[in-house]
Design a protein around this motif. Structure first.
Motif, short mmCIF file in Angstrom:
data_model
loop_
_atom_site.label_atom_id
_atom_site.label_comp_id
_atom_site.label_asym_id
_atom_site.label_seq_id
_atom_site.Cartn_x
_atom_site.Cartn_y
_atom_site.Cartn_z
N GLU A 174 -22.36 -21.95 56.43
CA GLU A 174 -23.33 -20.84 56.74
C GLU A 174 -22.45 -19.58 56.42
OE1 GLU A 174 -24.87 -18.43 60.49
OE2 GLU A 174 -24.15 -20.60 60.75
N THR A 175 -23.43 -18.84 55.70
CA THR A 175 -22.58 -17.50 55.26
C THR A 175 -23.36 -16.26 55.61
OG1 THR A 175 -21.90 -18.61 52.97
CG2 THR A 175 -22.22 -16.02 52.95
N VAL A 176 -22.45 -15.25 55.92
CA VAL A 176 -22.96 -14.00 56.50
C VAL A 176 -22.49 -12.94 55.51
CG1 VAL A 176 -22.59 -12.27 58.62
CG2 VAL A 176 -22.56 -14.96 59.02
N GLN A 177 -23.45 -12.39 55.05
CA GLN A 177 -23.09 -11.03 54.30
C GLN A 177 -22.71 -10.01 54.99
OE1 GLN A 177 -22.96 -11.11 50.63
NE2 GLN A 177 -23.18 -13.28 51.09
N VAL A 178 -21.33 -9.46 54.66
CA VAL A 178 -20.92 -8.23 55.37
C VAL A 178 -20.92 -7.08 54.29
CG1 VAL A 178 -18.91 -7.43 56.42
CG2 VAL A 178 -19.16 -9.47 56.96
N ASP A 179 -22.11 -6.08 54.50
CA ASP A 179 -22.25 -5.20 53.60
C ASP A 179 -21.25 -4.04 53.43
OD1 ASP A 179 -23.10 -3.11 51.77
OD2 ASP A 179 -25.25 -3.18 52.36
N LEU A 180 -20.31 -4.21 52.44
CA LEU A 180 -19.29 -2.99 52.54
C LEU A 180 -19.72 -1.69 52.08
CD1 LEU A 180 -16.43 -5.25 50.33
CD2 LEU A 180 -17.23 -5.31 52.71
N MET A 181 -20.74 -1.92 51.23
CA MET A 181 -21.59 -0.54 51.00
C MET A 181 -21.95 0.45 52.04
SD MET A 181 -21.26 -0.16 47.64
CE MET A 181 -19.47 -1.34 47.72
N THR A 182 -22.33 -0.30 53.19
CA THR A 182 -22.66 0.45 54.34
C THR A 182 -21.76 0.47 55.46
OG1 THR A 182 -24.08 -1.30 55.03
CG2 THR A 182 -25.22 0.09 53.74
N GLY A 183 -20.67 -0.27 55.12
CA GLY A 183 -19.49 0.11 56.11
C GLY A 183 -19.64 -1.08 57.20
N GLU A 184 -20.36 -2.30 56.96
CA GLU A 184 -20.50 -3.14 58.00
C GLU A 184 -18.99 -3.74 58.30
OE1 GLU A 184 -24.97 -4.78 57.54
OE2 GLU A 184 -23.45 -6.15 57.42
N HIS A 185 -18.16 -3.73 57.48
CA HIS A 185 -16.67 -4.18 57.71
C HIS A 185 -16.00 -3.29 58.55
CE1 HIS A 185 -16.34 -1.48 54.30
NE2 HIS A 185 -15.21 -1.54 54.38
N LEU A 186 -16.55 -2.19 58.86
CA LEU A 186 -15.60 -1.04 59.55
C LEU A 186 -16.05 -1.16 61.07
CD1 LEU A 186 -15.32 1.71 57.20
CD2 LEU A 186 -13.76 -0.06 57.53
N LYS A 187 -17.24 -2.20 61.40
CA LYS A 187 -17.75 -1.95 62.49
C LYS A 187 -16.91 -2.96 63.77
CE LYS A 187 -22.64 -0.78 61.26
NZ LYS A 187 -23.75 -1.51 60.90
N PRO A 188 -17.13 -2.58 64.90
CA PRO A 188 -16.34 -3.45 65.91
C PRO A 188 -16.66 -5.03 65.90
CG PRO A 188 -17.45 -1.49 67.00
CD PRO A 188 -17.78 -1.45 65.79
N GLU A 189 -17.69 -5.34 65.84
CA GLU A 189 -17.99 -6.81 65.80
C GLU A 189 -17.47 -7.62 64.52
OE1 GLU A 189 -20.31 -4.28 65.89
OE2 GLU A 189 -22.39 -4.69 64.74
N PHE A 190 -17.07 -6.77 63.55
CA PHE A 190 -16.25 -7.40 62.28
C PHE A 190 -14.92 -7.27 62.72
CE2 PHE A 190 -14.43 -7.89 58.14
CZ PHE A 190 -14.72 -8.98 58.04
N HIS A 191 -14.32 -6.12 63.23
CA HIS A 191 -13.19 -5.71 63.39
C HIS A 191 -12.57 -6.91 64.14
CE1 HIS A 191 -10.00 -2.18 64.72
NE2 HIS A 191 -9.68 -3.66 64.44
N VAL A 192 -13.22 -7.51 65.21
CA VAL A 192 -12.66 -8.44 66.04
C VAL A 192 -12.40 -9.79 65.34
CG1 VAL A 192 -13.78 -7.39 68.40
CG2 VAL A 192 -14.90 -9.25 66.98
#
Lengths: 210, 210
Positions: free
Chosen positions: B27-45
């Motif tokens: 299963e793959t989850v796209q983390v949209d770097l363009m909209t900064g999804e990688h900077l959100k707490p749910e990815f940070h953890v």
């Protein structure tokens, strides 16, 4: 088998500690970086990137990159395992070795080689042309060291060793970074009690003197 | 098991190609770097370093660093071997993966992130504070790309694949670097016939589209 080494440099130290943990001894050739022996043709043919360590096998194959040399030793002598005990642990060792390299080692190297007069035109190791220092990169390196120290503390508050329950190449790598950071006047902050507990433990192993 | 990915980024591409070669699907989850999804707490953890790729195992363990994720897959599904077939080959794969990372990937990233307006305060990926661009580092990165291309040509004049006779993660890594270099307007020079032969071969494998 011969290891091209330089006793005072941080990169080959990682390999020496790894070998000491496994009880592996090989013939060693000191390549004096201070007098530029790594830039001479006889070393260049062994490693066109002109850095130590290099492991020369009996068939003449030269393996550069410290972690690649460790990988070779892990394969020919698996005990004690230092690069992971099961798939998950292997992956965590790999991950934390890479943190040490990208976030730690490179940060210290940037801070050192872009600020010290000794490296004013040798800002990248082994380059075959002058690479001028970039003072702003020394500053960036110092800030990266702070972030790396913070990550170590966060991790070591959760687990005894970087890859989990057992000592591994990840710890050896981070130990070499922490000691290398002293070259740019950085020490683990006193408030980082978990890192200091870990540092005391890993640096008191006999291998750390290798 | 879930892979946190971003289709347009070069680092997760290496993992996707590796998985395609082994026929592994997760299963793959796209983390949209363009909209900064990688900077959100749910990815940070999942990854305090805030970069993709990350592999989340069923027990919740998160493995970051693409090569560490590949290491996990290599251990749980050894066939076809992509990280070495014997101790010497394993070491050569490791060495050439690290060349791709230190001499290739970082050089392109330095050239890109220190010159493009899009990264003017994000010169290091995932940093939790503004990191201003250093224009001189973009230049240094461009020069390092030249050296990396020269090393690829020298090596591929001697052997069919980077680690020797068989395709491996070393080739996947270098392929990703060569394509990433196009982002900073660099192509393998026309005179580098051995590299171009290799590039045609590795980029025409079905996995390259992953």
């Amino acid at each position: 088998m011969k290891l091209y080494d330089y006793k005072a440099a941080p990169s080959p130290r990682r390999v020496r500690i790894f070998m000491a943990e496994k009880g592996i001894e090989v013939e060693t050739v000191q390549v004096d970086l201070m007098t530029g022996e790594h830039l001479k043709p006889e070393f260049h043919v062994r490693n066109p990137r002109r850095v130590v360590p290099v492991l020369e096998l009996d068939d003449g194959t030269c393996i550069d990159e410290g972690v690649a040399i460790c990988r070779y030793f892990e394969a020919i002598q698996p005990e004690p395992p230092l690069m992971g005990t099961d798939p998950k642990n292997q992956a965590l060792v790999e991950s934390w070795v890479r943190h040490a390299d990208f976030d730690g080692f490179l940060a210290v190297a940037d801070a050192l080689r872009n600020s010290s007069p000794a490296f004013s035109t040798r800002a990248l190791p082994g380059a075959d042309e002058p690479i001028p220092a970039i003072p702003a990169l020394a500053e960036r390196g110092q800030a990266s060291i702070t972030r790396y120290f913070n990550r170590l503390e966060q991790r070591l508050a959760q687990v005894p060793f970087l890859a989990g329950d057992t000592f591994s190449l990840a710890d050896i790598s981070a130990l070499c970074v922490v000691d290398f950071a002293k070259w740019v006047k950085r020490n683990v902050p006193e408030a980082h009690s978990h890192t200091l507990r870990w540092y005391e433990q890993v640096s008191s192993r006999p291998s750390a003197a290798a």
